[in-house]
Design an enzyme around this catalytic site. Structure first.
Site, PDB file in Angstrom:
ATOM      1  CE1 TYR A   1     -28.436 -17.922 -10.713  1.00 17.81           C
ATOM      2  CE2 TYR A   1     -28.572 -16.581  -8.746  1.00 17.81           C
ATOM      3  CZ  TYR A   1     -28.652 -17.813  -9.357  1.00 17.81           C
ATOM      4  OH  TYR A   1     -28.952 -18.915  -8.615  1.00 17.81           O
ATOM      5  CB  SER A   2     -28.002 -10.620 -15.027  1.00 22.55           C
ATOM      6  OG  SER A   2     -29.409 -10.707 -14.970  1.00 22.55           O
TER       7      SER A   2
END
Length: 326
Positions: free
Chosen positions: A59-60
């Site tokens: 995530y990111s």
């Protein structure tokens, strides 16, 4: 907030889990909230009794773990929260910077802990099945992560029930740490896990922490077609059209809306209450890009649907192909 056991373990988690994919870096997705924007969400979650937080290394590309760790250190004691992250997704261009090989797992757990600013995670999950790595290699590496004290428990995410059953059997055969949780997709417009995965988890004492209980916001209504909606994520999400947007799905949303209006509730409260009523479910993973989303999710814990309402909500569902297991 009620604290419940995660499967057959002694670990207690809040009845709702805050999913942290929404927090990280806009360079990854335009709808992601950055460090300062994310702060009130963690503060509010803790204040409302949420003790369970789920993120992933991918995530990111790591920034979600940094944000999650930063604000949990600010607002909670480590002993009172349960932190989960995941491994498998690509974290760089190299062939060994993804997947569930021993090399990848050992490197990624250390990188995740560094970004979180923690000595251990409570739950370390495999983020899908890895078709290129022998099951034994993955499970032995995860067992060593637990034995090293870097994770307290291990879990898995979306895969076929036969794959999960095989992995459980191999762990039992070798006396290795066993998966204690499964994170499948489960909501009113994707119910395929009711066939095999949920019964398997109940039989094996596995906690179920479903992702996307609101179908990536689709069940909130207001979407007549892909790229429509009242949030940046709804307007830019390229994943949802592969999962939803069939005629039968819109009929389900219409029923959710009708019941919500009759009860003076939001669509989110009705859709989440339906997931929570399933005895196989431990803690749905909720996403929140507006503080009102958190308010609605917490209040859904007190919503009890009647048998007639449940029947109506389920009536329009049409089976789908199994989705997002790879």
């Amino acid at each position: 907030m009620e604290q419940v056991r995660l499967g057959s373990t002694g670990l207690k988690v809040s009845r709702l889990c805050l999913g942290c994919m929404t927090y990280g870096s806009k360079a990854w997705r335009s709808w992601v909230l950055d460090m300062e924007e994310a702060k009130p969400f963690f503060q509010t979650a803790v204040e409302k009794g949420i003790t369970f937080f789920d993120t992933a290394n991918v995530y990111s590309i790591g920034a979600s773990e940094e944000v999650t760790g930063r604000w949990l250190r600010e607002f909670a004691r480590r002993e009172e929260i349960v932190v989960a992250t995941k491994v498998n997704g690509p974290m760089g261009p190299g062939p060994n910077e993804k997947g569930l090989s021993r090399k990848s797992i050992m490197a990624q757990i250390d990188a995740s802990l560094s970004r979180l600013g923690m000595d251990y995670v409570d739950l370390y999950q495999i983020h899908r099945f890895d078709y290129e790595t022998p099951i034994e290699e993955t499970l032995e590496a995860l067992n060593d992560v637990v034995r090293a004290g870097k994770a307290r428990y291990i879990g898995a995410s979306s895969m076929y029930a036969w794959q999960f059953a095989r992995m459980l059997a191999v762990s039992d055969q070798h006396g290795w740490s066993r998966f204690v949780s499964m994170q499948p997709q489960y909501n009113l417009v994707y119910r395929e896990e009711e066939r095999e995965m949920l019964p398997l988890c109940r039989n094996e004492g596995i906690g179920v922490i479903p992702w996307s209980p609101l179908a990536r916001g689709f069940l909130a209504g207001g979407r007549g077609a892909p790229k429509e909606g009242n949030t940046e994520r709804a307007r830019t999400d390229e994943f949802s059209p592969r999962l939803y947007y069939r005629d039968a799905d819109f009929k389900v949303v219409d029923t959710v809306t009708e019941i919500a209006k009759a009860r003076g509730l939001s669509n989110m409260q009705v859709a989440l209450a339906w997931v929570l009523k399933n005895p196989a479910i431990t803690a749905p993973i909720i996403g929140a890009s507006k503080l009102g989303h958190l308010e609605d999710a917490v209040s859904a814990l007190d919503v009890k649907l009647s048998d007639d309402e449940v029947k109506a909500l389920e009536a329009e569902y049409q089976p789908k192909p199994v989705l997002d297991h790879a």
